[in-house]
Enzyme design. Structure first.
Site, PDB file in Angstrom:
ATOM      1  N   GLU A  94      49.346  -3.264 -72.739  1.00  0.00           N
ATOM      2  CA  GLU A  94      49.156  -2.936 -71.323  1.00  0.00           C
ATOM      3  C   GLU A  94      50.327  -2.132 -70.780  1.00  0.00           C
ATOM      4  O   GLU A  94      50.140  -1.158 -70.043  1.00  0.00           O
ATOM      5  CB  GLU A  94      48.959  -4.226 -70.527  1.00  0.00           C
ATOM      6  CG  GLU A  94      48.886  -4.041 -69.022  1.00  0.00           C
ATOM      7  CD  GLU A  94      47.677  -3.248 -68.564  1.00  0.00           C
ATOM      8  OE1 GLU A  94      47.655  -2.828 -67.396  1.00  0.00           O
ATOM      9  OE2 GLU A  94      46.749  -3.030 -69.376  1.00  0.00           O
ATOM     10  N   HIS A  97      50.458   1.507 -71.939  1.00  0.00           N
ATOM     11  CA  HIS A  97      49.486   2.274 -71.158  1.00  0.00           C
ATOM     12  C   HIS A  97      50.047   2.612 -69.778  1.00  0.00           C
ATOM     13  O   HIS A  97      49.897   3.738 -69.287  1.00  0.00           O
ATOM     14  CB  HIS A  97      48.191   1.465 -71.038  1.00  0.00           C
ATOM     15  CG  HIS A  97      47.145   2.129 -70.199  1.00  0.00           C
ATOM     16  ND1 HIS A  97      46.551   1.508 -69.121  1.00  0.00           N
ATOM     17  CD2 HIS A  97      46.598   3.373 -70.245  1.00  0.00           C
ATOM     18  CE1 HIS A  97      45.685   2.334 -68.563  1.00  0.00           C
ATOM     19  NE2 HIS A  97      45.697   3.464 -69.217  1.00  0.00           N
ATOM     20  N   HIS A 159      38.256   2.870 -62.358  1.00  0.00           N
ATOM     21  CA  HIS A 159      39.501   3.255 -63.034  1.00  0.00           C
ATOM     22  C   HIS A 159      39.208   4.140 -64.242  1.00  0.00           C
ATOM     23  O   HIS A 159      39.906   5.140 -64.476  1.00  0.00           O
ATOM     24  CB  HIS A 159      40.242   1.988 -63.457  1.00  0.00           C
ATOM     25  CG  HIS A 159      41.670   2.224 -63.827  1.00  0.00           C
ATOM     26  ND1 HIS A 159      42.534   2.984 -63.073  1.00  0.00           N
ATOM     27  CD2 HIS A 159      42.402   1.785 -64.890  1.00  0.00           C
ATOM     28  CE1 HIS A 159      43.733   2.998 -63.642  1.00  0.00           C
ATOM     29  NE2 HIS A 159      43.673   2.289 -64.750  1.00  0.00           N
ATOM     30  N   HIS A 269      21.809   2.325 -71.073  1.00  0.00           N
ATOM     31  CA  HIS A 269      22.785   3.224 -71.695  1.00  0.00           C
ATOM     32  C   HIS A 269      22.123   4.008 -72.830  1.00  0.00           C
ATOM     33  O   HIS A 269      22.396   5.203 -73.022  1.00  0.00           O
ATOM     34  CB  HIS A 269      23.975   2.420 -72.212  1.00  0.00           C
ATOM     35  CG  HIS A 269      25.055   3.261 -72.827  1.00  0.00           C
ATOM     36  ND1 HIS A 269      25.523   4.417 -72.256  1.00  0.00           N
ATOM     37  CD2 HIS A 269      25.757   3.123 -73.983  1.00  0.00           C
ATOM     38  CE1 HIS A 269      26.470   4.949 -73.010  1.00  0.00           C
ATOM     39  NE2 HIS A 269      26.613   4.187 -74.078  1.00  0.00           N
ATOM     40  N   HIS A 329      34.612   6.158 -79.830  1.00  0.00           N
ATOM     41  CA  HIS A 329      33.447   6.489 -79.006  1.00  0.00           C
ATOM     42  C   HIS A 329      33.887   6.863 -77.589  1.00  0.00           C
ATOM     43  O   HIS A 329      33.342   7.794 -76.990  1.00  0.00           O
ATOM     44  CB  HIS A 329      32.507   5.287 -78.970  1.00  0.00           C
ATOM     45  CG  HIS A 329      31.153   5.583 -78.403  1.00  0.00           C
ATOM     46  ND1 HIS A 329      30.348   6.593 -78.873  1.00  0.00           N
ATOM     47  CD2 HIS A 329      30.451   4.985 -77.406  1.00  0.00           C
ATOM     48  CE1 HIS A 329      29.219   6.613 -78.204  1.00  0.00           C
ATOM     49  NE2 HIS A 329      29.252   5.657 -77.290  1.00  0.00           N
TER      50      HIS A 329
END
Length: 354
Positions: A94, A97, A159, A269, A329
């Site tokens: 975290e 990032h 986000h 999706h 992906h």
């Protein structure tokens, strides 16, 4: 004989030479774009490795600017956050990032300052760099709310989309300021420009559907292909699946939806993927048949990115969402976005100053 720099040699004969300062601005935009792609991929890795709450506070981690590692600091952090004991591996994911996102924010601020100083120069864009500053500030708020609101899907999706919007706008800024502006024939632009815009809209919708699938932990709701739990159209619950707000105080880590709602999200999706495949595939086919060599190359690039993304989607289902494939992906969606934006740049050329 006068020679051209590598950047200028990429321009068409009709495009003017790029002034040195504008070239430096474009290079800074490209650097920010590369970092933005890294931030997007890192964000996907953090989310998919279940490290989104690796640090229960923001912007630090258990009250520190790094991850507490000494025995004394870990004991103090565990006492302050008893419901979220320190897991250094998740916390470092975290924080790395956050460090990358913070550096990106500084680069975007530098772009805005540079654009403001050069605002009177012909061809210098100003509105987009300033808009990027506002976007990255809102992204910081979304990052904070992602933690403080315990991974609420609407916030996490916002986000994710904000990160991809930042990446896309930086890429668009770099393209528009680079001076690289091949000009396909007017007939080609009229024939393909509308398709490129449609492909961009459809791709954004599909990315949003994929983000909602991920943030609601619905990627494994259908473990088979092409059916879903053995049915071509399983029981659905659209009302629960797409309820945007469920109040405060709910921990969404691991998801809160029942099986039917998750299947609904997953199936939609897939439906979006079929639509995106049809529209982007049609654009790639039309580009591959173009008389313009640059557009033909763009068509084949789009086709390759589309096939790779489709195979990664299959891999997520058939291999039960392995982390490397799932992250790839997400990266593939970002690459597709950049390819489609690049095609729109070619087919909707900017009016450059003399």
């Amino acid at each position: 004989m006068q020679t051209l720099s590598p950047a200028v040699s990429l321009t068409s004969a009709a495009a003017p030479a790029v002034p040195g300062r504008r070239l430096a601005f474009s290079q800074l935009a490209i650097a920010a774009c590369v970092l933005a792609l890294c931030v997007v991929v890192l964000g996907a890795y953090v989310r998919l490795s279940h490290a989104g709450l690796g640090c229960p506070d923001w912007p630090g981690c258990y009250g520190h600017l790094d991850v507490p590692e000494s025995v004394r600091h870990i004991e103090a952090a565990n006492a302050a956050w008893p419901d979220r004991p320190v897991e250094p591996e998740k916390a470092w994911k975290e924080m790395i990032h956050r460090y990358a996102a913070g550096t990106l924010g500084l680069l975007i601020l530098a772009l805005a300052v540079s654009a403001w100083r050069r605002r009177h120069e012909p061809g210098q864009m100003l509105a987009l760099p300033l808009a990027l500053v506002a976007l990255v500030l809102f992204q910081a708020l979304l990052g904070m709310w992602t933690v403080t609101l315990l991974l609420k899907p609407l916030i996490v999706l916002g986000h994710l989309l904000g990160g991809l919007a930042t990446l896309g706008l930086l890429f668009w800024l770099a393209l528009r300021q680079s001076g690289w502006q091949p000009r396909p024939a007017e007939a080609e632009r009229r024939r393909l420009g509308g398709w490129a815009l449609l492909a961009l809209v459809v791709l954004i919708v599909q990315i949003a559907l994929g983000g909602w699938t991920s943030t609601n932990y619905a990627a494994l709701a259908c473990p088979d292909l092409p059916t879903c739990q053995g049915r071509w159209w399983p029981p659905t619950d659209f009302a629960d699946a797409y309820l945007p707000w469920r109040g405060l105080g709910i921990n969404y880590e691991g998801g809160v939806l029942d099986n039917e709602a998750r299947m609904t999200i997953h199936v939609m999706h897939r439906v979006g993927a079929l639509l995106a495949l049809a529209v982007l595939g049609a654009l790639a086919w039309r580009l591959a048949r173009s008389l313009d060599a640059g557009l033909r190359r763009g068509g084949w690039l789009l086709f390759a990115a589309l096939v790779a993304q489709l195979l990664l989607g299959f891999g997520n289902v058939l291999l039960s969402l392995p982390l490397p494939v799932a992250v790839a992906h997400n990266a593939g969606a970002a690459v597709l976005l950049l390819v489609v934006l690049g095609l729109n740049h070619l087919l909707h050329p900017r009016r450059l100053p003399a």
